[in-house]
Design an enzyme around this catalytic site. Structure first.
Site, PDB file in Angstrom:
ATOM      1  N   GLU A  51      -9.730 -37.267  16.876  1.00  0.00           N
ATOM      2  CA  GLU A  51     -10.026 -36.040  17.633  1.00  0.00           C
ATOM      3  C   GLU A  51      -9.132 -34.873  17.227  1.00  0.00           C
ATOM      4  OE1 GLU A  51     -11.321 -39.449  20.377  1.00  0.00           O
ATOM      5  OE2 GLU A  51      -9.552 -39.010  19.126  1.00  0.00           O
ATOM      6  N   PHE A 113     -10.698 -45.556  34.843  1.00  0.00           N
ATOM      7  CA  PHE A 113     -10.564 -45.882  33.429  1.00  0.00           C
ATOM      8  C   PHE A 113     -10.819 -44.651  32.571  1.00  0.00           C
ATOM      9  CE2 PHE A 113     -12.614 -47.365  29.431  1.00  0.00           C
ATOM     10  CZ  PHE A 113     -11.487 -47.957  28.865  1.00  0.00           C
ATOM     11  N   GLN A 114      -9.885 -44.353  31.704  1.00  0.00           N
ATOM     12  CA  GLN A 114      -9.933 -43.205  30.798  1.00  0.00           C
ATOM     13  C   GLN A 114     -10.071 -41.877  31.541  1.00  0.00           C
ATOM     14  OE1 GLN A 114     -12.773 -43.991  27.555  1.00  0.00           O
ATOM     15  NE2 GLN A 114     -11.081 -44.866  26.370  1.00  0.00           N
ATOM     16  N   LYS A 163     -18.907 -36.809  33.825  1.00  0.00           N
ATOM     17  CA  LYS A 163     -20.093 -37.426  33.242  1.00  0.00           C
ATOM     18  C   LYS A 163     -21.324 -37.267  34.121  1.00  0.00           C
ATOM     19  CE  LYS A 163     -21.889 -41.575  31.042  1.00  0.00           C
ATOM     20  NZ  LYS A 163     -21.638 -42.943  30.545  1.00  0.00           N
ATOM     21  N   MET A 467      11.205 -29.261   3.600  1.00  0.00           N
ATOM     22  CA  MET A 467      11.852 -28.141   4.273  1.00  0.00           C
ATOM     23  C   MET A 467      13.025 -28.610   5.124  1.00  0.00           C
ATOM     24  SD  MET A 467      11.950 -24.910   4.442  1.00  0.00           S
ATOM     25  CE  MET A 467      10.412 -24.075   4.075  1.00  0.00           C
TER      26      MET A 467
END
Length: 563
Positions: A51, A113-114, A163, A467
């Site tokens: 993602e 959940f999630q 959802k 760097m």
């Protein structure tokens, strides 16, 4: 007509002219992906490997095209994986709309959940964010999100949709989207008059250009302004390409790794005209000693940038394109022959130089510039290679350098390059990375290979975090703590395993041949360039020092011999 939430979302994206979405599906966003499947001939979906890659791809698409980039993610970890990309866009004022889906409304706040409070997490790093709990509010919210992302100072907006809202139905009426007015307030003409007066009084003016000039599409007005003022021009990392890097009045980048000409010139000027820049600490060095001989005149769309990091004398608030057009209309032609002559002498005395006998980062950049004839979109990660790209590639057009300036996000470039190529398929797109950066999101090579996206990935491979090592070498007694990458990772084999073509280059001649091959390969190519671990970016300003104390390798050697 009655549509469910997922259908409304897709229709609203089509209203906005969205042609490409980057994302990764999951349970909470399945209704949206099911609807997207039905519209695959109208909206392309690029399935990234992670993602974070999707958020960077949306960002790269936005920077390259000037349009809003869009990314999708599911709930929980899918949504949180967007955070770094959203923060990257926020720091550089890039318009993206991130769309996440959450657990159903009845499950919110119950540690389902999630489930994650993504609007709470992203509040500090978005221009605005929404959670839509009623499907009747969805179309209006999506339209508002796109308006917010583009208007005023651009930035990222997040929409979180539970959802069940994507499955519920509501009445949908199509809307013809009107062009966005970037700056809605009238520009104060008294401020314009004062700006003109300050410019007319100046004997040694210097123009400093930032990313705002690119975001407002003000390149034409900027060139006309410089022609009228007749003075030298420098830029920030984000401002590259707004003013042509090949112009005689151009002096290079300003700040920590800016040219001596720019740093000395700004330190000696009597008027610094700041066009769409925010005075980053990497530009100003010690802010109390920055441009200490000059009055400062700032043009910016965001009043919050006035007097934030550096105290200015006068400012004009407004869209840069409109501000410059107003000033150009009132400003008589100026001449500063002696001042320009002095700056040209600095340019002749202090050119950028590097070691010519071996394969180096600067050589790689110059060869890319030569073979692309200066007409590529250059994307970078963050570090030494980023500074070399800014120094040695002559950017002549806006939206041709895509880089994480404000947040400094390692792992940004490969996703952004994919987004840029999707938005500008006619352009050669090259991502320049260090080996440390490439490791972070090199899984997106698989994305480029899956869709046969012909991007060129150049890895400037010095087997260290370059760097950070440079700072350790100069300021930390050469204690190389956790910066040596002396393992057996083979980038050529990794790239080939993910479906791309790959070449290793250890000499200047090998790199020139490898890049020529990549330009004509017709698909993604990774070039592993082996350079020395102790190559450094010159010039440099020590942290906290004034930019007038810029030094290079020769200065350092002379100082060491004296001591």
């Amino acid at each position: 007509m009655q549509l469910n939430g997922a259908e409304i979302l897709i229709e609203c994206l089509k209203e906005q002219g969205v042609d490409t979405v980057f994302g990764y599906p999951g349970g909470a966003i399945l209704n949206v992906y099911d609807e997207l499947y039905k519209h695959s001939n109208e909206i392309r979906h690029i399935l990234t490997s992670h993602e974070q890659g999707a958020s960077h791809a949306a960002d790269g698409y936005a920077r390259a095209t000037g349009k809003v980039g869009v990314c999708f993610a599911t709930s929980g970890p899918g949504a949180t994986n967007l955070v770094t990309g959203i923060a990257t866009a926020f720091m550089d004022s890039i318009p993206i709309v991130a769309i996440t889906c959450n657990v159903g409304v009845p499950l919110l706040g119950k540690d389902s959940f999630q489930e994650i409070d993504i609007t709470g997490i992203t509040m500090p790093i978005t221009k605005y964010n929404f959670i839509v709990k009623n499907v009747n509010d969805l179309a209006r919210t999506i339209r508002k999100a796109f308006e917010i992302a583009q208007s005023g100072r651009p930035g990222p907006v997040l929409i979180d949709i539970p959802k069940d809202v994507t499955g519920n139905k509501a009445e949908y009426e199509p809307v013809k989207i009107q062009p966005i007015v970037k700056y809605k307030k009238e520009i104060c003409m008294e401020d314009i008059d004062k700006a003109v007066e300050m410019i007319e009084e100046a004997k040694r003016p210097f123009v400093f250009v930032g990313g705002g000039a690119i975001l407002s599409d003000a390149s034409e007005e900027l060139r006309a302004f410089v022609d009228k003022v007749q003075c030298p021009v420098c830029d920030s990392l984000m401002g590259k390409g707004a003013f042509p890097g090949t112009d005689e009045l151009y002096t290079g980048m300003l700040g920590m790794h800016g040219t001596k000409t720019s740093n000395f010139g700004v330190s000696e000027c009597d008027l610094l005209i700041v066009v769409g820049a925010r005075f980053s600490d990497r530009v100003t060095g010690n802010p109390n000693k920055f441009a200490s001989n000059a009055k400062i005149l700032q043009f910016d769309i965001d009043v919050a940038e006035m007097n934030k990091n550096v105290i200015i004398d006068e400012g004009v608030v407004g869209d840069i394109k409109e501000v410059l057009a107003a000033v150009n209309e009132k400003l008589p032609q100026q001449e500063h022959t002696e001042w320009i002559k002095k700056i040209q002498e600095y340019k002749a005395k202090y050119p950028l130089t590097y070691h010519l006998e071996s394969l180096t980062g600067p050589y790689v950049i110059e060869e890319i510039y030569k073979q692309t004839e200066g007409d590529a979109i250059i994307v970078t990660e963050v570090g030494q290679h980023q500074m070399w790209a800014a120094q040695y590639y002559k950017f002549t057009k806006p939206r041709t350098l895509l880089t994480s300036g404000g947040l400094g996000t390692m792992g940004y470039g490969l996703g952004a390059a994919i987004g840029a190529k999707m938005g500008r398929p006619e352009k050669t797109v090259v991502n320049i990375a260090g080996d440390g950066c490439f490791r972070m999101n090199m899984n997106e090579v698989a994305t480029a290979a899956r869709y046969n996206i012909p991007i060129i990935q150049v890895v400037v491979n010095n087997h260290v975090l370059g760097m950070v090592r440079q700072w350790q070498n100069l300021f930390y007694g050469q204690r190389y703590s956790a910066t040596v990458l002396n393992d057996a990772v083979d980038f050529v084999k990794l790239a080939e395993a993910m479906g791309a073509k790959a070449v290793r280059a250890t000499t200047r001649e090998e790199f020139a041949d490898a890049f020529k091959f990549a330009l004509n390969a017709g698909g993604p190519v990774v070039i592993d360039c082996q350079i020395d671990s102790d190559d450094k970016v010159w010039p440099m300003v020590a942290p906290g020092a004034p930019i007038s104390e810029v030094f290079d390798e020769k200065d350092l050697q002379e100082k060491q011999q004296t001591n």
